[in-house]
Design an enzyme around this catalytic site. Structure first.
Site, PDB file in Angstrom:
ATOM      1  N   ASP A 173      33.345  18.824  14.852  1.00  0.00           N
ATOM      2  CA  ASP A 173      32.369  17.935  15.476  1.00  0.00           C
ATOM      3  C   ASP A 173      32.979  16.603  15.884  1.00  0.00           C
ATOM      4  O   ASP A 173      32.301  15.786  16.501  1.00  0.00           O
ATOM      5  CB  ASP A 173      31.189  17.695  14.524  1.00  0.00           C
ATOM      6  CG  ASP A 173      29.860  18.056  15.159  1.00  0.00           C
ATOM      7  OD1 ASP A 173      29.855  18.870  16.097  1.00  0.00           O
ATOM      8  OD2 ASP A 173      28.824  17.522  14.721  1.00  0.00           O
ATOM      9  N   ASP A 207      20.779  21.899   3.769  1.00  0.00           N
ATOM     10  CA  ASP A 207      20.784  23.050   2.875  1.00  0.00           C
ATOM     11  C   ASP A 207      19.447  23.224   2.157  1.00  0.00           C
ATOM     12  O   ASP A 207      18.868  24.314   2.155  1.00  0.00           O
ATOM     13  CB  ASP A 207      21.935  22.939   1.862  1.00  0.00           C
ATOM     14  CG  ASP A 207      22.056  21.547   1.254  1.00  0.00           C
ATOM     15  OD1 ASP A 207      21.194  20.688   1.537  1.00  0.00           O
ATOM     16  OD2 ASP A 207      23.013  21.311   0.497  1.00  0.00           O
TER      17      ASP A 207
END
Length: 755
Positions: free
Chosen positions: A136, A460
């Site tokens: 990224d 998550d």
């Protein structure tokens, strides 16, 4: 395809860790907490307002312990038998492995490379594996490192499989010298492989400070004039396994990707990168299962993929469909022992309900679940139900949910119907992969409501709740040796920053669509499983904890009582002593020492209190629309410790002299801990002066030895700050931090004395 013969032994079994003794201990502590609350209610009118403050704090602690007791009530885990896999499975399912990274400075490429090499070398047919690295930060250095690593992988992967190497991350394997052996061939191969790895490290190190290699060929043209937050989509096939037969000398696919990022577009940090990984892998290989690993968590167990497949394939035969298999996150650092204990007891506890919480790394996912399927959408044989077929495979619905890419839609249909994917060259899909990486591709689609879920930096937890709400179960597997091992940030600001991000994301979950506070009985999630997600409320306990750390000092200075008097004081003493002994037993039961228990309790509490406190501040500023929450990457380091081959449990991996070493700087994160330490020291000093003058009240409503012992306990818990008062350099508290904490301490003392 699995053999359905009932005469064969199961691939995995559920192991119960239910203990009536532990249940009794948990209930006893809970009973003592409620007894203390009852005592405070009965004597509330006899004491001042500090009694009410203590009651409110202890009510919060009691509620948290109630939740913990519910979570730990029926612990369990799945035990796989990978040695039975070959006789049961004729055609292994494919697995796509995801490694996200975002900053070549804070996440050095050599760490990423070691993680990738460990994954490429696992014991699994190489033609069934593909490794995707999401960068990224769009770093040419990271891409260069991967291209060099792919060359070394052609040596490393066959070497590992030929000699059944235990640890398959080179930097850990080569920490230990070559053991004398009669096998001259092995010695020759070992030395040659080590030399090649050292060459790889030198190339990456040299490239870090010199960019001449950027112009070596047109391969790096895509990185010209790019910035981490402003660049086009880049998809490059670093290595393609064209052999396709799974030979031990082959190397799995390796693909580098970096999605398009523009300053004016919301990119959702790591969550957006994971969804791009999901789309690109769906186009290129479309494996039914996916492994998500942080860039600093290498595969420590060569059979880890086979272990996960045992769970998936065994559960596929019944209606208890498993959405993901979570392996615990384990580390080298001694101060993370507290985290290991939490995973061992709370992790197994949640696993005994509906399944463990997805922890962001070391997790195997099923692609169909990530595409939005619910457990009710499947027939008993695993095929789509008629309702789900109409809902998911309608052409308009596919475009609306997954985007306008025809290749993407085709891959989604294949994944949902469990169709085998046509074998084509990976380069054939590069153009389509670039299309699904455009920053506007997700606009007016369902991405973020499927795949990895948005609206929290703790992607998550958010995604995990979404999966369990749809009725899926999950599996917890904790092998020995550990499946994955990693290194945490240094004990100081980096650790606090990482914990702050986790805590902030957890609190964000409380205010979004997945919140366990909203719609208590909504979805197909079990009641106790929803309670398990209430652990995010532990983040909010930082405020009552901070207050409680200051109460003994306030009572000593103000000469008021905090704890019960006379025989009833035994209630508090028993509660504190029992909790400490219980915590110590949990540590020692996992093989840790008394010293590591004390250090872990101290450092974990310091990091947790500071990070949670500032995370609440972040949430308040976000709710007031004063500032947005960013995704801060913790700095990763390559630890210089001895190799761990058998287990991360037991002996501490850092030198004893380094235990409890806490690094300070002038950051505001260290002001609360320094303030707490100084306040309790000042209160103790005042108490001793009063004792010397024989003016300290030991009875009635005044403070006494019980409150003084409370101050001592707080000081023991924050002992790194006490040591920091007398240290210099990075282990000493900076003068600026000390002066700010001292100013707050003076204000606290003046307020307590009523001056």
């Amino acid at each position: 395809m699995a053999d359905s013969s009932s005469s064969l032994l199961p691939l995995c079994e559920r192991i119960s860790h239910k203990s009536y003794f532990l249940r009794i201990v948990d209930l006893t502590i809970l009973g003592l907490l409620f007894s203390l609350l009852l005592y405070r209610i009965m004597h509330m009118s006899e004491n001042d307002n500090i009694w009410l403050v203590a009651f409110l704090c202890e009510s919060c602690f009691s509620f948290i312990w109630l939740i913990i007791t519910c979570i730990k009530w029926s612990p369990a885990e799945d035990k796989p038998y990978p040695n039975r896999l070959d006789e049961r499975v004729h055609d292994f399912p494919s697995v796509d492995m995801f490694v996200p990274t975002a900053d070549p400075v804070r996440e050095p490429p050599i760490i990423v490379v070691n993680t990738v090499l460990s994954l490429l070398a696992v014991n699994y047919p190489t033609n069934k594996l593909a490794c995707y690295v999401s960068d990224d930060g769009c770093s040419p250095l990271t891409y260069f490192s991967l291209t060099e690593a792919s060359k070394f992988a052609k040596i490393w992967v066959p070497f590992c499989k030929k000699y059944n190497v235990r640890v398959r991350a080179p930097f850990r394997y080569f920490l230990n010298p070559l053991v004398a052996t009669d096998d001259s061939v092995f010695s020759k191969d070992w030395k040659m492989t080590k030399r090649e790895y050292e060459k790889l490290c030198r190339k990456i190190e040299d490239a870090t400070g010199d960019s001449h290699w950027l112009d070596a060929d047109g391969d790096f043209e895509a990185f010209s004039n790019t910035k981490p937050n402003d660049h086009s989509t880049i998809v490059k096939v670093v290595w393609e396994n064209k052999g396709g037969v799974g030979d031990d000398k082959e190397v799995p696919h390796l693909v580098y990707i970096s999605r398009e990022k523009r300053p004016n577009y919301l990119h959702h940090y790591k969550t957006g990168a994971m969804n791009f990984l999901l789309r690109v892998s769906g186009l290129m290989t479309n494996a039914p299962y996916m492994l998500n690993v942080d860039c600093d968590m290498y595969a420590n167990e060569p059979d880890v993929v086979r272990q996960a497949m045992c769970v998936f394939l065994e559960n596929s035969k019944n209606s208890n469909h498993c959405a993901f298999v979570q392996f615990p996150q384990e580390f080298y650092d001694s101060y993370t022992n507290e985290f290991a204990v939490l995973q061992s007891y709370l992790g197994r506890g949640v696993a005994g309900i509906q399944g463990p919480i997805y922890c962001g790394s070391g997790c195997f996912h099923t692609r169909r679940v990530m595409y939005g399927l619910s457990s009710d959408d499947l027939e008993d044989n695993g095929s789509l139900s008629s309702v789900a077929t109409w809902e998911f495979l309608d052409e308009d619905s596919l475009v609306r949910k997954y985007g306008s890419s025809k290749e993407m839609v085709k891959s989604v249909v294949g994944a949902l119907q469990l169709k085998s994917y046509p074998q084509k060259s990976l380069t054939y899909f590069i153009e389509a992969a670039q299309e699904v990486g455009h920053c506007h591709y997700e606009y007016q689609t369902s991405w973020g409501n499927l795949g990895w879920l948005y609206d929290s930096v703790a992607e998550d937890i958010n995604t995990s709740i979404g999966i369990h709400l749809r009725g899926w179960t999950s599996s917890f597997v904790s092998p020995d040796p550990p499946a994955f091992l990693g290194s945490t940030p240094s004990v100081g600001l980096e650790a606090i920053v990482q914990q702050r991000r986790w805590a902030t994301g957890a609190i964000e979950v409380l205010f979004n669509k997945q919140s366990p506070l909203i719609g208590m009985f909504r979805g197909k999630i079990k009641f106790r499983q929803r309670l398990a997600y209430f652990w995010v409320l532990i983040c909010l306990s930082s405020i009552p904890e901070l207050i409680y750390f200051l109460l003994p000092a306030y009572c000593l200075l103000h000469n008021s009582a905090l704890f019960p008097k006379g025989p009833c004081l035994c209630l508090t003493a028993t509660l504190v002593g029992m909790h400490c002994l219980y915590s110590l037993w949990q540590f020692m039961n996992l093989g840790f020492s008394v010293q590591s228990w004390y250090v872990a309790q101290s450092i974990w509490r310091i990091i947790a209190t500071s990070s949670w406190l500032f995370s609440i501040q972040d949430i308040i500023l976000k709710l007031l629309r004063i500032s947005k929450i960013g995704f801060v990457i913790a700095k990763k380091t390559m630890p210089e410790t001895r190799s761990v081959y058998e287990s991360s449990q037991g002996e501490d991996d850092v030198p004893k002299s380094d235990l409890g070493k806490f690094e300070f700087d002038s950051s505001c994160h260290f002001i609360p801990g320094t303030f707490i330490m100084l306040v309790n020291l000042a209160a103790l000093a005042g108490f001793l002066v009063r004792l010397q003058r024989s003016s300290c009240s030991h009875g009635g409503g005044g403070s006494g030895l019980a409150e003084a012992c409370g101050c001592i306990l707080v000081i023991m818990l924050f002992h790194p700050f006490l040591k920091g008062l007398f240290e210099h350099g990075k282990y000493g508290i900076p003068l600026s931090t000390l002066s700010k904490a001292a100013f707050l301490t003076v204000l606290f003392v003046v307020f307590s004395l009523g001056i």
